[in-house]
Design an enzyme around this catalytic site. Structure first.
Site, mmCIF file in Angstrom:
data_model
loop_
_atom_site.group_PDB
_atom_site.id
_atom_site.type_symbol
_atom_site.label_atom_id
_atom_site.label_comp_id
_atom_site.label_asym_id
_atom_site.label_seq_id
_atom_site.Cartn_x
_atom_site.Cartn_y
_atom_site.Cartn_z
ATOM 1 N N SER A 54 53.194 35.486 37.145
ATOM 2 C CA SER A 54 51.937 35.535 37.881
ATOM 3 C C SER A 54 51.513 34.107 38.146
ATOM 4 O O SER A 54 51.940 33.174 37.446
ATOM 5 C CB SER A 54 50.855 36.239 37.049
ATOM 6 N N TYR A 64 45.595 38.346 29.800
ATOM 7 C CA TYR A 64 46.528 38.380 30.923
ATOM 8 C C TYR A 64 47.263 37.049 31.034
ATOM 9 O O TYR A 64 48.496 37.011 31.177
ATOM 10 C CB TYR A 64 45.786 38.690 32.222
#
Length: 279
Positions: A142, A155
């Site tokens: 990501s 995350y």
């Protein structure tokens, strides 16, 4: 390193029932690539599989947090598909909340999904990938594996760890037939932030507002991201940015590794505020 020929071989995709994983499956099936599709959502997985014609497609419903189930699934896949030369790990979720709002259980849940699910399926399928003359593993990291925003601790932790796993594994497998790469998407309209989890301590209305604020910043269509991911796999790329925001943040974190948040904070302000009800 020569490009990888996917047509006629099997690619394994995790998180294949929705978003980028589903679009990658559609794109590869149209190219004559056999598929082993993994997801925990049985109904959506069956729907995607029913769309794909002209290639061998198997579906495997499994929760990637459970190691025994993952290794059993890998055994089923290798029995059904004699030549696997690509693994693309798209499975993952998100979690909103700051450190005071999140419990340890909530943070561990996301790490189990995003990191250890990626590690376990990779380890389970590595013998089959090594058995082919050339193979590639593509892990979806990501942009938050490059820059860690406020309000996204679990995350960012999980995705930084996926990045580390990908790089370390690439170095371990240097000189073998298996190459490893990581993809860093940003701003992809997959709905992950809208359908992800948030800390139980957050007012649902506030969480929905923060998620919508971040989703409104996304510009890249999943089908475009899927095409980039397939190209990265074919080229056996070590590092691929997806989306304009990813390229900008990649540069920003290199130029200002200790102060990039000063630049990122303002556009993300509404998306990281999970404490104040909307007025």
């Amino acid at each position: 390193m020569k490009h990888l020929e996917l047509t006629g071989s099997t690619t394994v995709i995790t998180g294949a029932a929705n978003g980028m994983g589903a679009d990658i499956a559609r794109l590869l099936a149209a190219r004559g690539v056999h598929l082993a599709l993994i997801d925990h959502d049985a109904a959506s997985l069956a729907t995607i599989a029913a769309e794909l014609q002209g290639v061998r497609v198997t579906t495997h419903v499994v929760d990637l947090r459970h190691d025994k189930a993952v290794f059993a699934t890998a055994a089923d896949i290798t029995e059904a598909h004699p030549r696997i030369n690509a693994l693309i790990t798209c499975a993952g979720s998100s979690m909103l909340g700051d450190i005071d709002q999140l419990t340890m259980e909530e943070m561990r849940w996301l790490t189990d999904v995003n990191l250890w699910g990626t590690v376990s399926i990779t380890k389970a399928l590595l013998p089959a990938l090594r058995a082919t003359p050339a193979a590639h593993i593509t892990h979806l990291a990501s942009v938050y594996a490059l820059a860690a925003p406020a309000g996204r601790i679990p995350y960012a932790v999980s995705k930084f760890a996926v990045r580390a796993f990908s790089e370390a594994l690439r170095h371990e497998l240097e000189g073998t037939s298996v190459s490893v790469g990581a993809v860093y998407p940003a701003g992809v309209r997959t709905g992950i932030i809208l359908h992800g989890r948030y800390a139980a301590a957050i007012d649902p209305e506030v969480a929905a507002r923060a998620a919508a604020a971040q989703a409104a910043m996304y510009h890249t269509e999943p089908s475009d991201a899927a095409a980039r991911i397939v190209r990265a796999t074919e080229r056996r790329a070590a590092r691929t940015m997806v989306g304009r925001e990813a390229r900008l943040i990649d540069v920003l974190t290199r130029v200002a590794p200790a102060s990039y948040w000063r630049v990122m904070r303002r556009p993300l302000r509404a998306a990281i505020d999970t404490t104040t009800p909307a007025t």
